[in-house]
Design a protein around this motif. Sequence first.
Motif, PDB file in Angstrom:
ATOM      1  N   GLY A   9       1.010  -1.228  -0.064  1.00  0.00           N
ATOM      2  CA  GLY A   9      -0.078   0.072  -0.106  1.00  0.00           C
ATOM      3  C   GLY A   9       1.019   1.116  -0.080  1.00  0.00           C
ATOM      4  O   GLY A   9       2.176   1.236   0.098  1.00  0.00           O
ATOM      5  N   LEU A  20      -0.719  -4.672  -4.666  1.00  0.00           N
ATOM      6  CA  LEU A  20      -0.665  -5.107  -3.132  1.00  0.00           C
ATOM      7  C   LEU A  20      -0.203  -6.786  -3.213  1.00  0.00           C
ATOM      8  O   LEU A  20      -0.790  -7.256  -4.250  1.00  0.00           O
ATOM      9  CB  LEU A  20      -2.214  -4.913  -2.638  1.00  0.00           C
ATOM     10  N   ARG A  38     -12.171  -4.016   1.028  1.00  0.00           N
ATOM     11  CA  ARG A  38     -11.476  -2.618   1.379  1.00  0.00           C
ATOM     12  C   ARG A  38     -12.597  -1.779   2.176  1.00  0.00           C
ATOM     13  O   ARG A  38     -13.647  -1.925   1.983  1.00  0.00           O
ATOM     14  CB  ARG A  38     -11.101  -1.918  -0.037  1.00  0.00           C
ATOM     15  N   TYR A  94      -7.061  -1.520   2.352  1.00  0.00           N
ATOM     16  CA  TYR A  94      -7.424  -2.902   1.904  1.00  0.00           C
ATOM     17  C   TYR A  94      -6.784  -4.062   2.669  1.00  0.00           C
ATOM     18  O   TYR A  94      -5.647  -4.186   3.145  1.00  0.00           O
ATOM     19  CB  TYR A  94      -6.354  -3.042   0.413  1.00  0.00           C
ATOM     20  N   THR A 118      -3.816  -2.972   4.720  1.00  0.00           N
ATOM     21  CA  THR A 118      -2.717  -1.954   4.091  1.00  0.00           C
ATOM     22  C   THR A 118      -3.344  -0.657   3.568  1.00  0.00           C
ATOM     23  O   THR A 118      -4.497  -0.846   2.924  1.00  0.00           O
ATOM     24  CB  THR A 118      -1.931  -2.576   3.168  1.00  0.00           C
ATOM     25  N   GLN A 119      -2.790   0.486   3.732  1.00  0.00           N
ATOM     26  CA  GLN A 119      -3.670   1.703   3.592  1.00  0.00           C
ATOM     27  C   GLN A 119      -3.205   1.924   1.913  1.00  0.00           C
ATOM     28  O   GLN A 119      -2.093   2.062   1.481  1.00  0.00           O
ATOM     29  CB  GLN A 119      -3.089   3.040   4.385  1.00  0.00           C
ATOM     30  N   VAL A 120      -4.377   2.345   1.128  1.00  0.00           N
ATOM     31  CA  VAL A 120      -3.813   2.864  -0.097  1.00  0.00           C
ATOM     32  C   VAL A 120      -4.683   4.212  -0.256  1.00  0.00           C
ATOM     33  O   VAL A 120      -5.983   4.534  -0.082  1.00  0.00           O
ATOM     34  CB  VAL A 120      -4.666   1.996  -1.291  1.00  0.00           C
TER      35      VAL A 120
END
Length: 124
Positions: A9, A20, A38, A94, A118-120
């Motif tokens: 991410g 990812l 997400r 996500y 994990t941040q997007v």
Amino acid sequence: QMQLVESGGGLVQAGGSLRLSCKASGHTFNSHALGWFRQPPGKEREFVATVSWSGVGTRYAESVEGRFTISRDNAKNTVYLQMRSLKPEDTAVYFCAATPRNVLATQSGEYSFWGQGTQVTVPS
């Protein structure tokens, strides 16, 4: 227990791409269907994509169809989400998830194991 760890991410400009990865351990990877979900800020968790045990069967949310691709490498115990043409509305945490059922499940309740996310971020 199956452990899932997401990575990849980050911050990407609109129109950009990001991949990812989700590495699994603890259970027989190739007997689990895998999914990506997400959770946008302030919203409910939503389905993104799923892939069958073999990797042949896939299913996508309408919002990402044609832009995202889910794949898996059973030799590496890893599932991927290739994201292209990213939009600000793709901003979310996500999560990857696994189920021992060989189904293309779209509901979060059908999955038994989850990663931590994990941040997007896609700025507008």
